[in-house]
Scaffold this motif. Structure first.
Motif, PDB file in Angstrom:
ATOM      1  N   GLU A 177       0.812  -1.214   0.000  1.00  0.00           N
ATOM      2  CA  GLU A 177       0.000   0.000   0.000  1.00  0.00           C
ATOM      3  C   GLU A 177       0.847   1.266   0.000  1.00  0.00           C
ATOM      4  O   GLU A 177       0.319   2.374   0.116  1.00  0.00           O
ATOM      5  CB  GLU A 177      -0.933  -0.003   1.216  1.00  0.00           C
ATOM      6  CG  GLU A 177      -1.907  -1.179   1.231  1.00  0.00           C
ATOM      7  CD  GLU A 177      -2.775  -1.198   2.485  1.00  0.00           C
ATOM      8  OE1 GLU A 177      -2.573  -0.333   3.365  1.00  0.00           O
ATOM      9  OE2 GLU A 177      -3.649  -2.075   2.576  1.00  0.00           O
ATOM     10  N   GLY A 178       2.169   1.095  -0.116  1.00  0.00           N
ATOM     11  CA  GLY A 178       3.048   2.253  -0.144  1.00  0.00           C
ATOM     12  C   GLY A 178       3.372   2.818   1.223  1.00  0.00           C
ATOM     13  O   GLY A 178       3.891   3.933   1.338  1.00  0.00           O
ATOM     14  N   ILE A 179       3.085   2.045   2.282  1.00  0.00           N
ATOM     15  CA  ILE A 179       3.322   2.497   3.656  1.00  0.00           C
ATOM     16  C   ILE A 179       4.609   1.881   4.193  1.00  0.00           C
ATOM     17  O   ILE A 179       4.829   0.673   4.046  1.00  0.00           O
ATOM     18  CB  ILE A 179       2.143   2.101   4.570  1.00  0.00           C
ATOM     19  CG1 ILE A 179       0.863   2.823   4.127  1.00  0.00           C
ATOM     20  CG2 ILE A 179       2.450   2.416   6.031  1.00  0.00           C
ATOM     21  CD1 ILE A 179      -0.388   2.335   4.839  1.00  0.00           C
ATOM     22  N   VAL A 180       5.451   2.704   4.782  1.00  0.00           N
ATOM     23  CA  VAL A 180       6.620   2.202   5.498  1.00  0.00           C
ATOM     24  C   VAL A 180       6.150   1.888   6.918  1.00  0.00           C
ATOM     25  O   VAL A 180       5.864   2.790   7.698  1.00  0.00           O
ATOM     26  CB  VAL A 180       7.764   3.230   5.507  1.00  0.00           C
ATOM     27  CG1 VAL A 180       8.947   2.705   6.307  1.00  0.00           C
ATOM     28  CG2 VAL A 180       8.197   3.553   4.076  1.00  0.00           C
ATOM     29  N   THR A 181       6.065   0.609   7.238  1.00  0.00           N
ATOM     30  CA  THR A 181       5.420   0.181   8.486  1.00  0.00           C
ATOM     31  C   THR A 181       6.043   0.820   9.712  1.00  0.00           C
ATOM     32  O   THR A 181       5.323   1.288  10.605  1.00  0.00           O
ATOM     33  CB  THR A 181       5.470  -1.352   8.607  1.00  0.00           C
ATOM     34  OG1 THR A 181       4.748  -1.927   7.511  1.00  0.00           O
ATOM     35  CG2 THR A 181       4.853  -1.823   9.916  1.00  0.00           C
ATOM     36  N   ILE A 182       7.379   0.866   9.770  1.00  0.00           N
ATOM     37  CA  ILE A 182       8.013   1.408  10.972  1.00  0.00           C
ATOM     38  C   ILE A 182       7.672   2.876  11.149  1.00  0.00           C
ATOM     39  O   ILE A 182       7.476   3.346  12.278  1.00  0.00           O
ATOM     40  CB  ILE A 182       9.552   1.185  10.943  1.00  0.00           C
ATOM     41  CG1 ILE A 182      10.143   1.362  12.355  1.00  0.00           C
ATOM     42  CG2 ILE A 182      10.225   2.091   9.946  1.00  0.00           C
ATOM     43  CD1 ILE A 182       9.794   0.266  13.313  1.00  0.00           C
ATOM     44  N   ASP A 183       7.576   3.632  10.049  1.00  0.00           N
ATOM     45  CA  ASP A 183       7.201   5.044  10.133  1.00  0.00           C
ATOM     46  C   ASP A 183       5.787   5.178  10.688  1.00  0.00           C
ATOM     47  O   ASP A 183       5.512   6.042  11.536  1.00  0.00           O
ATOM     48  CB  ASP A 183       7.284   5.708   8.763  1.00  0.00           C
ATOM     49  CG  ASP A 183       8.711   5.857   8.255  1.00  0.00           C
ATOM     50  OD1 ASP A 183       9.640   5.390   8.960  1.00  0.00           O
ATOM     51  OD2 ASP A 183       8.898   6.427   7.171  1.00  0.00           O
ATOM     52  N   TYR A 184       4.894   4.331  10.205  1.00  0.00           N
ATOM     53  CA  TYR A 184       3.515   4.374  10.684  1.00  0.00           C
ATOM     54  C   TYR A 184       3.451   4.077  12.176  1.00  0.00           C
ATOM     55  O   TYR A 184       2.755   4.772  12.933  1.00  0.00           O
ATOM     56  CB  TYR A 184       2.640   3.386   9.914  1.00  0.00           C
ATOM     57  CG  TYR A 184       1.172   3.540  10.228  1.00  0.00           C
ATOM     58  CD1 TYR A 184       0.354   4.322   9.433  1.00  0.00           C
ATOM     59  CD2 TYR A 184       0.607   2.913  11.343  1.00  0.00           C
ATOM     60  CE1 TYR A 184      -1.001   4.490   9.736  1.00  0.00           C
ATOM     61  CE2 TYR A 184      -0.727   3.070  11.655  1.00  0.00           C
ATOM     62  CZ  TYR A 184      -1.533   3.866  10.852  1.00  0.00           C
ATOM     63  OH  TYR A 184      -2.862   4.039  11.166  1.00  0.00           O
TER      64      TYR A 184
END
Length: 289
Positions: A177-184
């Protein structure tokens, strides 16, 4: 020679080597993630912990909890064994945690003397591994994981423990989905309940910069895993690879680092018991203390 005798003789050889490491430090220091010596812990926890202490380590992180026991020892007995070896229980990897067993796991960690409850991978069946391509990933999405960690973290906080999430490489790259998990997670998890254990190897493997994350999210990386990377991208003892640990260490206050551990997931050119001796020497040469 039977297997038990061979194991004991092997430990004795490693202990002899370990004694040489003390010339690099005035006193024992640093921590070891027991995942490094998981096979040895399964064979003989007492002898292995003795080798860990003799190699110069003072803090440990467990990775062997099952059915209410740490390495087949009750929390009370495990704490007593660590006390006997002058090792400090700091954190525990609890990969089997869920909403039904969290209370029991918290109680067991507290009895054993741990301070940090570490979630080593996305829990509750969210972690996936492609054995063919040797790729780790997760399902369910970053938002779902953040909500789970907050709930677990709130439970830990109420009991006097701190919950941390440990990364691998997949959390540091964009998902489908284009999400960097750690950033989220860093932006949406409540820092009162959830902080992080940075595995410096895996951050580097993902092509990210640990120091950049310290600058973007100061104070959130309470624990570190320290392991090196060789020229082929494989795990290596600390000081035997190309990760610039001196640069990372210079930013420890910005990171919020309280404790660090040597961890080597797999050994290529040495046994785990040999690797922990080499890594302890490497820690001292880099400037860890």
């Amino acid at each position: 020679m039977n297997k038990s005798l061979g194991f004991v003789l092997g430990l004795c050889a490693v202990v002899s080597i370990a004694l040489l490491s003390f010339k690099f430090a005035d006193k024992p220091f640093g921590g070891l993630a027991l995942y490094t010596v998981r096979t040895e812990m399964g064979k003989d926890a007492r002898a292995t912990l003795k080798a860990v202490a003799d190699a110069g380590y003072v803090n440990i992180e467990s990775a062997g909890y099952n059915n209410g026991k740490f390495y087949n020892l009750s929390p009370t007995d495990f704490k007593a064994l660590l006390d006997e070896m002058h090792l400090n229980p700091i954190s525990a990897h609890q990969g089997s945690v869920n909403f039904e067993n969290i209370d029991q796991q918290i109680a067991d960690l507290k009895t054993a003397g741990f301070k940090y409850f570490v979630v080593p991978v996305p829990p509750m069946g969210l972690f996936t591994f492609d054995a063919v391509n040797k790729k780790m990933a997760m399902k369910g999405g970053a938002k779902n994981l953040a909500e789970i960690l907050d709930k677990l973290g709130e439970k830990c906080h109420a009991a006097g423990l701190e919950l941390l999430y440990h990364n691998h490489d997949f959390e540091y790259v964009k998902d489908a989905e284009g999400i960097v998990t750690i950033d989220y997670l860093l932006e949406h998890c409540n820092p009162k309940y959830v902080n992080f254990q940075m595995d410096i190897y895996w951050v580097t493997k993902a092509g990210a910069d640990p120091v950049d994350y310290f600058k973007r999210y100061p104070g959130r990386f309470k624990l570190w895993h320290v392991k090196d990377m060789d020229d082929q991208g494989r795990f290596a003892p600390v000081g035997k690879g190309h990760i610039d640990f001196k640069r990372v260490l210079a930013n420890k206050d910005l990171a919020g680092m309280k404790y660090y551990y040597v961890e080597q997931d797999a050994c290529v050119n040495e046994t785990p018991l040999e690797a922990i001796v080499i890594s302890h020497k490497g820690l001292g040469e880099i400037g860890f203390k």
